[in-house]
Write an enzyme that holds these catalytic residues in place. Structure first.
Site, PDB file in Angstrom:
ATOM      1  N   LYS A  70      35.351   6.573 -19.652  1.00 27.29           N
ATOM      2  CA  LYS A  70      34.323   5.628 -19.195  1.00 27.29           C
ATOM      3  C   LYS A  70      32.952   6.263 -19.407  1.00 27.29           C
ATOM      4  O   LYS A  70      32.782   7.458 -19.128  1.00 27.29           O
ATOM      5  CB  LYS A  70      34.586   5.335 -17.714  1.00 27.29           C
ATOM      6  CG  LYS A  70      33.708   4.289 -17.078  1.00 27.29           C
ATOM      7  CD  LYS A  70      34.178   4.053 -15.634  1.00 27.29           C
ATOM      8  CE  LYS A  70      33.384   2.996 -14.895  1.00 27.29           C
ATOM      9  NZ  LYS A  70      33.873   2.775 -13.515  1.00 27.29           N
ATOM     10  N   SER A 102      37.376   0.086  -8.872  1.00 32.05           N
ATOM     11  CA  SER A 102      37.072  -0.036 -10.304  1.00 32.05           C
ATOM     12  C   SER A 102      38.093   0.547 -11.268  1.00 32.05           C
ATOM     13  O   SER A 102      37.966   0.360 -12.472  1.00 32.05           O
ATOM     14  CB  SER A 102      35.715   0.578 -10.599  1.00 32.05           C
ATOM     15  OG  SER A 102      34.723  -0.338 -10.251  1.00 32.05           O
ATOM     16  N   SER A 120      34.829  -1.970 -12.445  1.00 35.03           N
ATOM     17  CA  SER A 120      33.858  -1.705 -13.484  1.00 35.03           C
ATOM     18  C   SER A 120      34.432  -0.926 -14.660  1.00 35.03           C
ATOM     19  O   SER A 120      33.801  -0.874 -15.705  1.00 35.03           O
ATOM     20  CB  SER A 120      32.678  -0.939 -12.890  1.00 35.03           C
ATOM     21  OG  SER A 120      33.113   0.325 -12.394  1.00 35.03           O
TER      22      SER A 120
END
Ligand code: GLN
Length: 474
Positions: free
Chosen positions: A75, A174, A150
């Site tokens: 990420k 997330s 996310s």
């Protein structure tokens, strides 16, 4: 895509080489990602590292590197030295990291090959990856839908078959919620099990990094590489911080039915009931539990989290990192940079956080939320005297359509089952429990197992039995 264990076996037997796999990974990303947008960056230099891994396997020197030659995506709020790390924000559009996050150091030392950086909601704020400054990611299982967030780019990267492992961060769900929407496994460790050094901080008392994978066994392997005490993060814990929990043949699962009554789609609830019936059939006990405070988690989270966000994001001021806009004076530089660089959701949370921390409101909001958090921890401790795990759906619905949840409150409601876990610091595992149909598409939904502090190993143990074994039988 092969699992980590399968890939490793093939490397060891010489059936394939890391460089052949990494070459095909880069090709898959380039082909499929035009449509999906899971990746913000792809690292072509990964081939060079893969060739080194080839040699180590040939020489029989792979034993001490559990992830040697395994392609991993990160990420893009995790610092990788020399790479652009933007947090999917315009304010860091041209920022290059000057050091490796501790987890990146550990992944590299274990031989993992970092092939790219994945998309996210700006600074990890959101549940759909629509808040990225670089365009939304689409769900590979239905491109009209979001992958969740996310860590939506990481979940999509695994679901589209590009990589066997992607790393996400989880402040309020997330990792687990996108895992649920994309039909993959996601794990949020006990707070402090994994170092936060080199992660872009969102809510420092809530953030943890963890893996998204195809199997629970892979999640365990990758988590064990990343976990451990770190002198650079004073909140990290050791293996003996919490009492170790023996594995058992049969477990007791607590179901907080009062908490599931509202807002959960009826077919998600049916799938969940079926999952409980399967657990029972396998000899486990299902027990009704009451978690009245858990239901207040969302309210407490949306005070504590923005408070920490407003403080953590003060550092993006146009002086130290990234974007800098001109102004008439120093205050003007701050104002113009932040007005131009931050997106709408990030601004909303900074405003909210600044408000709840301001004099006169601190006690009324922040103080109360922290108190609620303490009470939630006590409530959990009592429940975990009676049950081994708490089980809930990971999210109340399957993946929703891009643009469907524009109202922030309906987006926040998706977090109802995941945020109490971060507020209390316990570990939780999400894996697919079944599918529901929406507009003639079959969409996955996840189940969440929550363990007590330090119960990470036990979650992997039960997850392997319930999910990995069943998956092999399918
Ligand atoms: N969806 C939650 C939020 O918007 C969770 C975010 C996260 O875990 N990073 O805050």
């Amino acid at each position: 895509m092969d699992t980590v264990t399968e890939l490793r076996n093939k490397y060891q037997s010489g059936e394939v080489t890391p460089s052949a796999v990494v070459t095909s990974v880069l090709k898959t990303i380039k082909e499929k990602d035009v449509d999906i947008n899971a990746f913000l960056d792809v690292y072509d230099d990964a081939i060079t590292e893969a060739k080194i891994a080839d040699e180590l396997y040939q020489k029989g020197e792979a034993a001490d590197k559990p992830l040697l030659g395994i392609p991993v995506a990160l990420k893009n709020n995790i610092l990788i030295k020399g790479k652009k790390v933007t947090g999917a924000s315009k304010i860091l559009e041209n920022y290059t990291a000057v050091y490796d996050a501790t987890i990146v150091k550990k992944l590299k030392a274990a031989g993992a090959i970092i092939v790219g950086a994945t998309n996210l909601d700006e600074f990890a704020m959101g549940g759909s990856t629509e808040n990225s400054a670089f365009g939304p990611t689409k769900n590979p299982l239905d491109t009209k839908r979001v992958p969740g967030g996310s860590s939506g780019g990481s979940a999509a990267a695994v679901a589209m078959g590009a990589v066997p492992v992607a790393i996400g961060t989880d402040t309020g769900g997330s990792i687990r919620q996108p895992a649920s929407y994309c039909g993959v496994v996601g794990f949020k460790p006990t707070y402090g099990a994994v170092s936060r050094y080199g992660l872009m901080a969102m809510g420092s008392s809530l953030d943890q990094a963890g893996p998204l994978t195809n199997t629970v066994a892979d999640a365990e392997l990758v988590h064990n590489v990343m976990a451990g005490l770190d002198n650079l993060d004073g909140t990290t814990i050791t293996d003996d911080t919490y009492p170790s929990l023996p594995t058992k043949d049969k477990y007791t699962f607590g179901v907080p039915r009062n908490f599931l009554a509202e807002g959960v789609d009826s077919d998600v609830l049916e799938t969940f009931e079926q999952h409980l019936a399967d657990l029972k059939a396998a000899g486990h006990e299902i027990k009704e539990i009451d978690l009245p405070l858990f239901a207040k988690g969302l309210a407490a989270y949306y005070i504590v989290m923005p408070a920490e966000v407003s403080s953590n994001l003060a550092r993006y001021d146009g002086i130290r990192y990234g974007l800098s806009e001109e102004g008439d004076d120093l205050l003007g530089v701050y104002e113009n940079t932040r007005a131009e660089g931050f997106g709408k959701e990030v601004k909303r949370r900074i405003l909210l956080g600044t408000h709840v921390l301001s004099s006169g409101y601190y006690d009324a909001y922040y103080g109360k939320a922290e108190l609620a958090r303490k009470k939630m921890r006590e409530e959990l401790a009592t429940v975990f005297k009676e049950v081994d795990f708490i089980v809930t759906p990971t999210a109340p619905t399957p993946a929703f359509k891009i643009g469907e949840n524009e109202d922030p409150l309906s987006m926040y409601a998706q977090d109802i089952f995941t945020v109490p876990v971060n507020l209390t610091g316990v570990p939780a595992l999400s894996f697919p429990m079944g599918n529901v149909e929406r507009e003639e598409k079959s969409l996955p939904v996840g189940v969440q197992y929550i363990g007590p502090h330090g119960g990470d190993a036990r979650l992997f143990e039960i997850g392997k039995i319930i999910y990995d074994v069943r998956k092999k039988l399918d």
